[in-house]
Design a protein around this motif. Sequence first.
Motif, mmCIF file in Angstrom:
data_model
loop_
_atom_site.group_PDB
_atom_site.id
_atom_site.type_symbol
_atom_site.label_atom_id
_atom_site.label_comp_id
_atom_site.label_asym_id
_atom_site.label_seq_id
_atom_site.Cartn_x
_atom_site.Cartn_y
_atom_site.Cartn_z
ATOM 1 N N PHE A 1 0.602 -31.786 -22.084
ATOM 2 C CA PHE A 1 1.209 -30.896 -21.105
ATOM 3 C C PHE A 1 0.806 -29.466 -21.482
ATOM 4 O O PHE A 1 1.160 -28.989 -22.566
ATOM 5 N N ALA A 2 0.061 -28.801 -20.614
ATOM 6 C CA ALA A 2 -0.377 -27.427 -20.851
ATOM 7 C C ALA A 2 0.310 -26.515 -19.842
ATOM 8 O O ALA A 2 0.027 -26.584 -18.643
ATOM 9 N N ASP A 3 1.233 -25.690 -20.315
ATOM 10 C CA ASP A 3 2.050 -24.835 -19.448
ATOM 11 C C ASP A 3 1.511 -23.410 -19.477
ATOM 12 O O ASP A 3 1.716 -22.679 -20.441
ATOM 13 N N SER B 1 -5.542 -41.378 -18.072
ATOM 14 C CA SER B 1 -6.411 -41.018 -19.181
ATOM 15 C C SER B 1 -7.697 -40.375 -18.668
ATOM 16 O O SER B 1 -8.315 -40.869 -17.724
ATOM 17 N N GLY B 2 -8.084 -39.243 -19.267
ATOM 18 C CA GLY B 2 -9.298 -38.550 -18.881
ATOM 19 C C GLY B 2 -9.183 -37.710 -17.633
ATOM 20 O O GLY B 2 -10.184 -37.161 -17.146
ATOM 21 N N GLU B 3 -7.975 -37.561 -17.102
ATOM 22 C CA GLU B 3 -7.754 -36.858 -15.834
ATOM 23 C C GLU B 3 -6.926 -35.591 -16.065
ATOM 24 O O GLU B 3 -6.034 -35.555 -16.902
ATOM 25 N N ILE B 4 -7.248 -34.563 -15.296
ATOM 26 C CA ILE B 4 -6.466 -33.325 -15.310
ATOM 27 C C ILE B 4 -5.763 -33.186 -13.964
ATOM 28 O O ILE B 4 -6.410 -33.064 -12.921
ATOM 29 N N VAL B 5 -4.443 -33.214 -13.996
ATOM 30 C CA VAL B 5 -3.632 -33.033 -12.795
ATOM 31 C C VAL B 5 -2.967 -31.658 -12.880
ATOM 32 O O VAL B 5 -2.260 -31.358 -13.846
ATOM 33 N N ALA B 6 -3.216 -30.826 -11.891
ATOM 34 C CA ALA B 6 -2.617 -29.495 -11.848
ATOM 35 C C ALA B 6 -1.306 -29.550 -11.071
ATOM 36 O O ALA B 6 -1.249 -30.090 -9.969
ATOM 37 N N LEU B 7 -0.262 -28.993 -11.665
ATOM 38 C CA LEU B 7 1.030 -28.845 -11.001
ATOM 39 C C LEU B 7 1.190 -27.366 -10.716
ATOM 40 O O LEU B 7 1.389 -26.564 -11.634
ATOM 41 N N GLY C 1 -5.204 -37.369 -21.005
ATOM 42 C CA GLY C 1 -4.707 -37.052 -19.676
ATOM 43 C C GLY C 1 -3.917 -35.756 -19.772
ATOM 44 O O GLY C 1 -3.073 -35.618 -20.653
ATOM 45 N N MET C 2 -4.196 -34.794 -18.907
ATOM 46 C CA MET C 2 -3.537 -33.490 -19.011
ATOM 47 C C MET C 2 -2.788 -33.142 -17.735
ATOM 48 O O MET C 2 -3.334 -33.235 -16.634
ATOM 49 N N LEU C 3 -1.528 -32.742 -17.890
ATOM 50 C CA LEU C 3 -0.754 -32.149 -16.805
ATOM 51 C C LEU C 3 -0.809 -30.652 -17.013
ATOM 52 O O LEU C 3 -0.267 -30.121 -17.995
ATOM 53 N N LEU C 4 -1.487 -29.961 -16.125
ATOM 54 C CA LEU C 4 -1.729 -28.531 -16.234
ATOM 55 C C LEU C 4 -0.770 -27.783 -15.318
ATOM 56 O O LEU C 4 -0.877 -27.865 -14.096
ATOM 57 N N VAL C 5 0.182 -27.074 -15.904
ATOM 58 C CA VAL C 5 1.152 -26.300 -15.143
ATOM 59 C C VAL C 5 0.629 -24.881 -14.997
ATOM 60 O O VAL C 5 0.379 -24.201 -15.997
ATOM 61 N N THR C 6 0.447 -24.429 -13.763
ATOM 62 C CA THR C 6 -0.135 -23.102 -13.576
ATOM 63 C C THR C 6 0.163 -22.576 -12.175
ATOM 64 O O THR C 6 0.506 -23.324 -11.267
#
Length: 263
Positions: free
Chosen positions: A167-169, A29-35, A197-202
């Motif tokens: 999930f932001a793709d 929660s509150g974290e942005i993880v970039a994939l 919590g965001m999983l940022l796909v980029t």
Amino acid sequence: MAKQLTLEHITVLAGTQPLVRDVSLSVRSGEIVALIGASGSGKSLTCSAALGVLSHGLQMTQGRILLDHQAMQPDELRGHVVSTIMQNPRSAFNPVHTMLQHGIETLRITTSARQTTAQDTIVQAMREAGLENPETLLKLYPHEMSGGMLQRMMIALTMLSHAPFLFADEPTTDLDLVMQARILELLHSLIQQQKLGMLLVTHDMGVVARLAHRVMVMSHGEIIEHASVEEIFTNPQHAVTRELVNAHLSLYDMELTNDMEFA
């Protein structure tokens, strides 16, 4: 509110060919993880597998999804626990539904809001997403709106869902530079204010530098490196990661050195 979403040992096959191999990651929660990773590395497939929306011919043969250490089914996640922002927002909207219909459908699925209050709720979310004259926009169909407007509308729908994870793709790929900056600022504010919590796909390292707290690097369907955003930019360990960072730095006539400082 849920504190952590975990993907464990996700494996995706096309027939007998592995496209994603034993991928595990978590988002708090509150974290942005970039994939991150090159096109075709398995980033989007990993997200699709977790949400149970793989294309025909693909199959998740191994793995599970945990919400606060409790196993969840993909259909329990979609919309309720995880909302999504896609690279091409037009593909996410029903072309024969207005923005109002999309908003009402989101509320119907995810909340118990009454029909009489739905429009006011949708208008407020649209305003918070930076859409001007939302009462007018409610009447429009997807083809009548720009890509940037649709991306903001997708963020408004995320707000309406109250899902704790996102999930932001590739959320800014098809937007001009000014709109990219505005969308990134909006996403950053959303994470801070609602503690999502965001999983940022980029594959855009500029977006990674702007938003991410942690970074996971994929190559050929596997996680090859996991570090803080500062470590990724100043001391990447894997050759693929170094290549990604150097490609980004070359845009500014810079190159990776051992004594770089991360601002």
